[in-house]
Enzyme design. Sequence first.
Site, PDB file in Angstrom:
ATOM      1  N   ARG A 121       0.804  -1.308  -0.101  1.00 41.84           N
ATOM      2  CA  ARG A 121       0.038  -0.051   0.269  1.00 41.84           C
ATOM      3  C   ARG A 121       0.758   1.306  -0.011  1.00 41.84           C
ATOM      4  O   ARG A 121       0.374   2.366   0.407  1.00 41.84           O
ATOM      5  CB  ARG A 121      -1.138  -0.063   1.098  1.00 41.84           C
ATOM      6  N   LYS A 143       3.729  11.718 -10.763  1.00 40.99           N
ATOM      7  CA  LYS A 143       2.924  10.969 -11.755  1.00 40.99           C
ATOM      8  C   LYS A 143       3.549   9.632 -12.031  1.00 40.99           C
ATOM      9  O   LYS A 143       5.015   9.623 -12.446  1.00 40.99           O
ATOM     10  CB  LYS A 143       2.621  11.908 -12.776  1.00 40.99           C
ATOM     11  N   GLU A 185      11.020  19.228 -23.587  1.00 44.96           N
ATOM     12  CA  GLU A 185      10.295  19.385 -22.280  1.00 44.96           C
ATOM     13  C   GLU A 185      10.867  20.396 -21.565  1.00 44.96           C
ATOM     14  O   GLU A 185      10.433  21.307 -20.617  1.00 44.96           O
ATOM     15  CB  GLU A 185      10.477  18.392 -21.412  1.00 44.96           C
ATOM     16  N   LYS A 227       8.863  23.254 -12.599  1.00 48.05           N
ATOM     17  CA  LYS A 227       8.005  22.053 -12.239  1.00 48.05           C
ATOM     18  C   LYS A 227       7.590  22.031 -10.616  1.00 48.05           C
ATOM     19  O   LYS A 227       6.512  21.788 -10.524  1.00 48.05           O
ATOM     20  CB  LYS A 227       8.564  20.671 -12.830  1.00 48.05           C
ATOM     21  N   GLU A 237      -3.328  18.095 -10.246  1.00 50.52           N
ATOM     22  CA  GLU A 237      -3.855  18.596 -11.571  1.00 50.52           C
ATOM     23  C   GLU A 237      -5.204  18.761 -11.268  1.00 50.52           C
ATOM     24  O   GLU A 237      -6.230  18.526 -12.284  1.00 50.52           O
ATOM     25  CB  GLU A 237      -3.734  17.554 -12.445  1.00 50.52           C
ATOM     26  N   ARG A 242      -1.238  22.804 -12.971  1.00 55.01           N
ATOM     27  CA  ARG A 242      -0.563  21.816 -13.438  1.00 55.01           C
ATOM     28  C   ARG A 242      -0.706  21.146 -15.014  1.00 55.01           C
ATOM     29  O   ARG A 242      -0.008  20.744 -15.758  1.00 55.01           O
ATOM     30  CB  ARG A 242      -0.476  20.525 -12.644  1.00 55.01           C
ATOM     31  N   ASN A 246       0.785  20.313 -19.884  1.00 48.71           N
ATOM     32  CA  ASN A 246       0.772  19.592 -21.034  1.00 48.71           C
ATOM     33  C   ASN A 246       0.734  20.469 -22.253  1.00 48.71           C
ATOM     34  O   ASN A 246       0.195  19.898 -23.293  1.00 48.71           O
ATOM     35  CB  ASN A 246      -1.060  18.911 -20.825  1.00 48.71           C
ATOM     36  N   HIS A 249       1.001  18.800 -25.679  1.00 49.00           N
ATOM     37  CA  HIS A 249       0.919  17.235 -25.341  1.00 49.00           C
ATOM     38  C   HIS A 249      -0.526  16.778 -26.106  1.00 49.00           C
ATOM     39  O   HIS A 249      -0.406  15.592 -26.548  1.00 49.00           O
ATOM     40  CB  HIS A 249       0.779  16.956 -23.946  1.00 49.00           C
ATOM     41  N   HIS A 253       0.287  13.912 -28.774  1.00 45.06           N
ATOM     42  CA  HIS A 253      -0.218  12.654 -28.027  1.00 45.06           C
ATOM     43  C   HIS A 253      -0.935  12.001 -29.504  1.00 45.06           C
ATOM     44  O   HIS A 253      -0.896  10.860 -29.792  1.00 45.06           O
ATOM     45  CB  HIS A 253      -1.417  12.652 -26.889  1.00 45.06           C
ATOM     46  N   HIS A 267       8.625  10.446 -27.675  1.00 44.47           N
ATOM     47  CA  HIS A 267       7.506  11.507 -27.044  1.00 44.47           C
ATOM     48  C   HIS A 267       7.992  12.873 -27.240  1.00 44.47           C
ATOM     49  O   HIS A 267       7.229  13.736 -27.406  1.00 44.47           O
ATOM     50  CB  HIS A 267       7.373  10.988 -25.375  1.00 44.47           C
TER      51      HIS A 267
HETATM   52  P1  NAD Z   1      13.261   6.066 -21.722  1.00 42.22           P
HETATM   53  O1  NAD Z   1      13.159   5.943 -20.232  1.00 42.22           O
HETATM   54  O2  NAD Z   1      12.810   5.135 -22.649  1.00 42.22           O
HETATM   55  O3  NAD Z   1      14.524   6.548 -22.125  1.00 42.22           O
HETATM   56  C1  NAD Z   1      15.146   6.664 -23.284  1.00 42.22           C
HETATM   57  C2  NAD Z   1      16.111   5.775 -24.020  1.00 42.22           C
HETATM   58  O4  NAD Z   1      17.410   6.588 -23.400  1.00 42.22           O
HETATM   59  C3  NAD Z   1      15.983   4.467 -23.551  1.00 42.22           C
HETATM   60  O5  NAD Z   1      16.554   3.684 -24.263  1.00 42.22           O
HETATM   61  C4  NAD Z   1      17.240   4.404 -22.284  1.00 42.22           C
HETATM   62  O6  NAD Z   1      17.396   3.150 -22.169  1.00 42.22           O
HETATM   63  C5  NAD Z   1      18.029   5.424 -22.756  1.00 42.22           C
HETATM   64  N1  NAD Z   1      18.797   5.931 -21.562  1.00 42.22           N
HETATM   65  C6  NAD Z   1      18.257   6.739 -20.517  1.00 42.22           C
HETATM   66  N2  NAD Z   1      19.140   7.357 -19.846  1.00 42.22           N
HETATM   67  C7  NAD Z   1      20.281   6.948 -20.510  1.00 42.22           C
HETATM   68  C8  NAD Z   1      21.621   7.362 -20.365  1.00 42.22           C
HETATM   69  N3  NAD Z   1      22.134   8.251 -19.159  1.00 42.22           N
HETATM   70  N4  NAD Z   1      22.782   6.771 -20.977  1.00 42.22           N
HETATM   71  C9  NAD Z   1      22.399   6.072 -22.304  1.00 42.22           C
HETATM   72  N5  NAD Z   1      20.976   5.580 -22.406  1.00 42.22           N
HETATM   73  C10 NAD Z   1      20.108   6.182 -21.544  1.00 42.22           C
HETATM   74  O7  NAD Z   1      12.393   7.545 -21.934  1.00 42.22           O
HETATM   75  P2  NAD Z   1      12.321   8.906 -21.441  1.00 42.22           P
HETATM   76  O8  NAD Z   1      12.200   9.841 -22.630  1.00 42.22           O
HETATM   77  O9  NAD Z   1      13.268   9.498 -20.485  1.00 42.22           O
HETATM   78  O10 NAD Z   1      10.828   9.168 -20.915  1.00 42.22           O
HETATM   79  C11 NAD Z   1       9.767   8.832 -21.415  1.00 42.22           C
HETATM   80  C12 NAD Z   1       8.619   8.265 -20.493  1.00 42.22           C
HETATM   81  O11 NAD Z   1       8.393   9.056 -19.553  1.00 42.22           O
HETATM   82  C13 NAD Z   1       7.451   7.925 -21.341  1.00 42.22           C
HETATM   83  O12 NAD Z   1       6.915   6.540 -20.844  1.00 42.22           O
HETATM   84  C14 NAD Z   1       6.560   9.132 -20.691  1.00 42.22           C
HETATM   85  O13 NAD Z   1       5.304   8.579 -20.899  1.00 42.22           O
HETATM   86  C15 NAD Z   1       6.811   9.168 -19.406  1.00 42.22           C
HETATM   87  N6  NAD Z   1       6.972  10.656 -18.967  1.00 42.22           N
HETATM   88  C16 NAD Z   1       6.344  10.646 -17.464  1.00 42.22           C
HETATM   89  C17 NAD Z   1       6.054  11.858 -17.224  1.00 42.22           C
HETATM   90  C18 NAD Z   1       5.512  12.076 -15.634  1.00 42.22           C
HETATM   91  O14 NAD Z   1       5.361  12.804 -15.067  1.00 42.22           O
HETATM   92  N7  NAD Z   1       5.511  10.779 -14.892  1.00 42.22           N
HETATM   93  C19 NAD Z   1       6.444  13.073 -17.974  1.00 42.22           C
HETATM   94  C20 NAD Z   1       6.871  12.996 -19.221  1.00 42.22           C
HETATM   95  C21 NAD Z   1       7.139  11.708 -19.644  1.00 42.22           C
HETATM   96  N1  GLY Z   2       4.465  15.855 -17.290  1.00 41.55           N
HETATM   97  C1  GLY Z   2       3.103  16.397 -16.979  1.00 41.55           C
HETATM   98  C2  GLY Z   2       2.856  16.435 -15.267  1.00 41.55           C
HETATM   99  O1  GLY Z   2       3.891  16.013 -14.613  1.00 41.55           O
HETATM  100  O2  GLY Z   2       2.121  16.993 -14.805  1.00 41.55           O
END
Ligand code: NAD
Ligand code: GLY
Length: 368
Positions: A121, A143, A185, A227, A237, A242, A246, A249, A253, A267
């Site tokens: 939990r 998130k 971003e 942020k 949000e 917040r 987006n 986005h 999306h 993305h």
């Molecule tokens: P990711 O985690 O897939 O990383 C991108 C690529 O880079 C991967 O292949 C990873 O292995 C590689 N990588 C990461 N760091 C590295 C490093 N230092 N050295 C070598 N390779 C490295 O993608 P991302 O762009 O980091 O994140 C995208 C994800 O984040 C999506 O799923 C999206 O929905 C999510 N997201 C979440 C939020 C949130 O608020 N929680 C906000 C924006 C995006």
């Molecule tokens: N990435 C959007 C949020 O954290 O609200």
Amino acid sequence: MISIDVALGTRAYEVRAGSGLLGDLAAQCGARLRKRVVPIVTDANVHAAWGAVVAASLAAAGHEAAWRILPPGEGAKSWAELAATVDWLLGLEVERGDHILALGGGVIGDLTGFAASVLKRGCHFIQLPTSLLAQVDSSVGGKTAINTPAGKNLVGAFHQPALVLADLDTLATLPPRELAAGYAEVVKYGLLGDAAFFAWCEGNAAAVLAGDAAAQQHAVAVSVAAKARIVAEDEFETGGARALLNLGHTFGHALEAATGFGARLLHGEGVALGMVLAARFSAARGLMPGAEAEQIAAHIAGLGLPAQLSDLGLNVSGDALAAHMLHDKKVDAGRVAFVLMRGIGEAFLTRDVALPEVSAFLSAELMR
Ligand code: NAD
Ligand code: GLY
């Protein structure tokens, strides 16, 4: 090193960003690491680049890293990986007071955070973001989510980390395309509320992408501070602040959906083009000067990020693209949420947009 507080009362935490944080991991985490064995979730790319640094730092302080190494990519944000990760943590006998470490990009942070939120939990977790996108956006704010066949990020929870350690050295091993996608971003914070930061981005984005340490530190510091402010004001949000995060986005999306949520359009690339489209749509509605929309497009295009819908080579209609927007999780009573602009640094949220207007706009952009 910079330190920024996310002021959330009992859920408050600190974001530290700087060089060498992973090599100093045990000291940075301090008493949060209560046991010899420390559970760390990562992916194979990040483990290959940074696993040894992390393991050595922990070993020097008498800890042993227990690794869960997932395949890189969005596919890890699945029910199957969530279940297997939770079972793995249960097998390690992780207790609620322990801290689980998430070492990687947004995929690893989102999956590990969600696993931590449901384990017993709710357990603690620490974000160790290694992509630019994760350092400036996804590791801060709590998130967490996985994807399902019905769509991206449709199952998840708000669960704040206990600490965020963004080691800027990790950006050196990030593939250049991922660095550029994460930059989208960064510039988003300028466009949504800080015209002076957008001007800084225009002058310094090339240095950020070339690996200039001072430029990267400034970009991360300003982004995290923005942020943190927004999350502290509107954690769940519900208040409108917040939702401004987006920006780009809703359009992005739809583009990600049309390209299959994969390597064809990352993305951040979707967000980059989405912000250009949001600006041009705002200009088409007479909300912002067309010259400012084209200034944004020129900045995005100048970095090699997609700035023209026609460049994607999509074989879709404006209607089909707009239809994807109805599956966005921010849809409320059938109304799609759009973040539009009155100018650079002046974003606002509206649901007062009819989808046929968006379809017509996208049809024109597809021909542009
Ligand atoms: P990711 O985690 O897939 O990383 C991108 C690529 O880079 C991967 O292949 C990873 O292995 C590689 N990588 C990461 N760091 C590295 C490093 N230092 N050295 C070598 N390779 C490295 O993608 P991302 O762009 O980091 O994140 C995208 C994800 O984040 C999506 O799923 C999206 O929905 C999510 N997201 C979440 C939020 C949130 O608020 N929680 C906000 C924006 C995006
Ligand atoms: N990435 C959007 C949020 O954290 O609200």
